[in-house]
Design a protein around this motif. Structure first.
Motif: not given
Length: 366
Positions: A9-14, A24-29
């Motif tokens: 998930s971190v790699e997909r986010y980056l 948005a959900a990952f930013e909140q996390l």
């Protein structure tokens, strides 16, 4: 398995592969879970180092390919055949031995001189921005006397001689300050001073010479904690060309300067820092760099010698990495474990004068 999914998930986010809802959900996390946020910061640094390694490897491969191509076209002479080398060596082995000895000595001398001058050249290219007080002792003695007259008690040990100084700023209202490691390097005691001239005793609780970050803790009954800092510390850097401003102590009073983000990497492509176009002088080391919204995006630490306005600042995300490290090192220290970096800013939308008024009480001479 859960750790692998989180890393994915971190790699997909980056890589920007998340949908807007996922992002948005990952930013909140990240905001609610410091471990996840730290994983993002560390993985970002890892990917940057991996990219740098790949670039070097590709460049080396390109050089080898070019060499082979030039050899095949005859632009570069091939090495002599083994038979000719052996024959030549047998015929001239005595002369070769003497020549080799002379060449070896010459090579060592040249290598030594090259290393000597290279070190001098590299040292001359950038300079740290801490103040050296060896030539200012007499001046500061008079200033100390004036501060006593103004009613501010002197906190430095008796007969203590100032070695160096710079700037630092609060990262926790309970009295935690971040500055550069080189500012406090070699010091037996640390005294900080606010913009009103009041001094406080502080101790070094974390120092990393590699990242050039140090944490100080104010341990003085005269210090009054600040329940809410006006600024926050960003986990991402500024954009190229973004307007920035700094506050610091290159002199005995706080000094304001403004500039812009001129490069997203530091000296020689250093990914831990960035380059800013701003005036900075000895004493600015450890000072905060703010964007227009009053968010800390970096810490000033060096400038390029013989170049006007070429200043380097440690990226603010490294403060989070340092906090993560000190928490692991000082598990039993409850004060460290509860240290919390400011997450929001009240400075957005204010004019610059109003922003400075709210910030200056949080910036100290170190």
């Amino acid at each position: 398995m859960q750790d692998l999914q989180l890393l994915e998930s971190v790699e997909r986010y980056l890589r920007g592969e998340m949908s807007s809802d996922e992002h948005a959900a990952f930013e909140q996390l990240r905001k609610t879970d410091p471990d996840v946020d730290q994983l993002v910061v560390e993985h970002t640094l890892f990917l940057e180092q991996l990219t740098s390694f790949g670039d070097r490897k590709n460049f080396r491969a390109m050089l080898n390919e070019t060499h082979n191509s030039l050899t095949q076209t005859g632009a570069i002479r091939k090495e002599a055949t083994p038979g000719k080398v052996i024959s030549f060596f047998k015929k001239y082995k005595k002369v070769t031995a003497v020549a080799a000895s002379i060449a070896g000595i010459t090579t060592l001398l040249i290598a030594g001189l090259t290393m000597f001058y290279s070190r001098r050249a590299n040292t001359a290219e950038i300079e740290q921005l801490r103040r050296e007080f060896k030539q200012e002792v007499a001046k500061r003695t008079n200033e100390v006397y004036n501060k006593v007259k103004d009613g501010f008690p002197i906190k430095a040990p008796e007969n203590a001689q100032p070695i160096s100084g710079g700037t630092g700023f609060l990262i926790d209202g309970k009295g935690y300050i971040v500055t550069n490691a080189h500012v406090v390097k070699g010091s037996n005691s640390v005294i900080i001073q606010n913009n009103k001239g009041q001094q406080f005793r502080a101790t070094i609780v974390y120092q990393n010479d590699t990242t050039d970050i140090a944490f100080l803790r104010i341990e003085d009954a005269d210090f009054k904690s600040n329940p809410a800092l006006p600024y926050n510390i960003r986990k991402t850097g500024a954009e190229l060309g973004e307007a920035l401003f700094t506050l610091g102590y290159p002199r005995e009073e706080i000094v304001y300067n403004e500039g812009y983000m001129s490069a997203k990497t530091g000296f020689n492509g250093d990914t831990l820092s960035c380059q800013i176009g701003v005036a900075a002088n000895p004493g600015n080391s450890g000072g905060p760099v703010f964007n227009k919204n009053g968010e800390v995006i970096g810490i000033i630490n060096t400038r390029q010698a013989q170049a006007e306005g070429v200043v380097f600042a440690i990226n603010s995300r490294n403060i989070y990495a340092a906090l993560h490290q000190i928490r692991k090192e000082k598990m039993a220290d409850t004060s460290i474990q509860t240290l919390k970096l400011p997450a929001s800013s009240v400075l957005k939308g204010l004019d610059r004068v109003q922003q400075i008024r709210k910030i200056e009480d949080c910036v100290f001479m170190v």
